[in-house]
Design a protein around this motif. Sequence first.
Motif, short mmCIF file in Angstrom:
data_model
loop_
_atom_site.label_atom_id
_atom_site.label_comp_id
_atom_site.label_asym_id
_atom_site.label_seq_id
_atom_site.Cartn_x
_atom_site.Cartn_y
_atom_site.Cartn_z
N VAL A 38 -44.00 -3.91 11.15
CA VAL A 38 -43.10 -3.53 12.23
C VAL A 38 -42.46 -2.17 11.97
CG1 VAL A 38 -41.00 -4.15 13.47
CG2 VAL A 38 -42.66 -5.92 12.87
N LEU A 39 -41.93 -1.96 10.77
CA LEU A 39 -41.20 -0.74 10.45
C LEU A 39 -42.09 0.39 9.96
CD1 LEU A 39 -38.11 -2.34 8.65
CD2 LEU A 39 -38.32 -1.65 11.04
N GLY A 40 -43.29 0.05 9.52
CA GLY A 40 -44.19 1.08 9.03
C GLY A 40 -44.21 1.14 7.52
N PRO A 41 -45.27 1.70 6.93
CA PRO A 41 -45.41 1.73 5.48
C PRO A 41 -44.42 2.64 4.77
CG PRO A 41 -47.16 3.00 6.51
CD PRO A 41 -46.42 2.32 7.62
N TYR A 42 -43.80 3.55 5.52
CA TYR A 42 -42.87 4.50 4.89
C TYR A 42 -41.42 4.05 4.96
CZ TYR A 42 -47.01 7.43 5.21
OH TYR A 42 -48.28 7.91 5.11
N ASP A 79 -41.83 -8.11 20.79
CA ASP A 79 -42.15 -6.77 21.27
C ASP A 79 -43.40 -6.24 20.58
OD1 ASP A 79 -39.95 -6.78 22.92
OD2 ASP A 79 -38.64 -5.82 21.44
N SER A 80 -44.24 -5.60 21.36
CA SER A 80 -45.47 -5.03 20.81
C SER A 80 -45.15 -3.81 19.95
CB SER A 80 -46.40 -4.62 21.96
OG SER A 80 -47.48 -3.85 21.49
N ILE A 81 -45.75 -3.76 18.77
CA ILE A 81 -45.56 -2.61 17.88
C ILE A 81 -46.28 -1.39 18.43
CG2 ILE A 81 -45.93 -1.75 15.53
CD1 ILE A 81 -45.91 -4.68 14.61
N ARG A 82 -47.42 -1.61 19.05
CA ARG A 82 -48.25 -0.52 19.57
C ARG A 82 -47.69 0.05 20.86
NH1 ARG A 82 -50.52 3.07 21.60
NH2 ARG A 82 -52.77 3.48 21.81
N PHE A 83 -47.27 -0.81 21.79
CA PHE A 83 -46.88 -0.35 23.12
C PHE A 83 -45.37 -0.22 23.31
CE2 PHE A 83 -51.01 -2.42 23.57
CZ PHE A 83 -51.73 -1.44 24.22
N LYS A 84 -44.59 -0.75 22.34
CA LYS A 84 -43.12 -0.63 22.37
C LYS A 84 -42.50 -1.29 23.60
CE LYS A 84 -43.56 1.96 18.72
NZ LYS A 84 -43.30 1.39 17.38
N VAL A 85 -43.10 -2.35 24.09
CA VAL A 85 -42.57 -3.12 25.20
C VAL A 85 -42.80 -4.60 24.87
CG1 VAL A 85 -42.97 -1.32 26.93
CG2 VAL A 85 -44.76 -3.02 26.47
N PRO A 86 -42.13 -5.53 25.59
CA PRO A 86 -42.41 -6.95 25.36
C PRO A 86 -43.90 -7.28 25.52
CG PRO A 86 -40.42 -6.70 26.65
CD PRO A 86 -41.01 -5.33 26.52
N VAL A 87 -44.38 -8.14 24.65
CA VAL A 87 -45.80 -8.49 24.66
C VAL A 87 -46.22 -9.08 26.00
CG1 VAL A 87 -47.51 -10.06 23.66
CG2 VAL A 87 -45.97 -8.77 22.17
N ALA A 88 -45.34 -9.87 26.61
CA ALA A 88 -45.68 -10.52 27.88
C ALA A 88 -46.00 -9.52 28.98
CB ALA A 88 -44.54 -11.43 28.31
N ILE A 275 -48.85 -7.28 15.11
CA ILE A 275 -48.81 -8.68 14.70
C ILE A 275 -48.37 -9.61 15.82
CG2 ILE A 275 -46.50 -8.35 13.72
CD1 ILE A 275 -47.26 -10.48 11.64
N TYR A 276 -47.38 -9.21 16.60
CA TYR A 276 -46.88 -10.08 17.66
C TYR A 276 -47.89 -10.17 18.81
CZ TYR A 276 -42.54 -9.65 15.08
OH TYR A 276 -41.59 -9.68 14.10
#
Length: 310
Positions: A38-42, A79-88, A275-276
């Motif tokens: 979620v937060l990223g590897p850094y 929330d989608s990590i890729r799209f930055k919006v709720p998964v639904a 992941i979500y």
Amino acid sequence: MLTFILRRLAFTVLTMLVVSLLVFLLLELNPGSVAVKVLGPYSTEEQRQIWMAAHGYLQPLWQRYAIWLQHMVTGDFGDSIRFKVPVAEILWPRLWNTAILAFWTFAILVPLSLILGVLSGMREGSPLDRAISIASIITTSIPEFASAVFLAAIFVFWLGVLPGTSAMSGGFDWAQLVLPVMVLVLYDIGYVTRMTRASMAEVMTAPYIRTAFLKGIPFHRVILRHGLRNALIPPFTVIMLQINWLLSGVVVVEFFFAYKGFGALLLEASLNQDIYLIQACAMVAVLVAVTTQTLADIGYTYLNPRIRLQ
């Protein structure tokens, strides 16, 4: 009959619970791994600890699963990590797009394959049977990506009558559905046709069919009233299985034609370790799988009176 249906529904619910537990353990067992995705590897360890505390990842495992399951049942996938919006907001439109693609595929595939299979099985060993069997084997042996390239070369580059992509960027366009549906139908029609042909050929050699012919019953009545219903039992199960394939197995077709469907979404979620979104796609795919199999078992009892009487 009611007992059988209730038993199948209970089995469906139990299957969903087992699968949900497996999905949770595979993807959420390690809170630190979730925080990294979620937060990223850094991100720092302090940032991850703050995030895990804020989102309940420091609670006992069983409490986390209960809360996660409640969110899944209510449609709160996070929330989608890729799209930055709720998964639904992403999942349901993509699922609807694949449903449209699957509907038109089935609308062509089912009647055409059943007709071809019945015609082939009625005259086993005839020239028509051999022609249909050879065509079925050829179409089934060609993978989707090969037939997609072949059909695109003909209808897009050579004839120029169809668009090469199906992104629907300018709104819904029927012409953009033609090639994806054609590829899916060509790939699957041979399999369903062969299953129908084998079932029909077996039914045609049954004693009750020979008895009906000896009684002088017209050929078309024997086929329609006695042979066809029994011959449809195995193909019915196979056709219901194709719903699962059309939901998550159309990744190649959707990716090739840039179609914004469920399969392409699942691929994008996997590539980006969303992941979500992966969790939501997995649970929806399993829900459709167990639901279609339950409907197949119930429908099977109506087609086969012996099972219904038992």
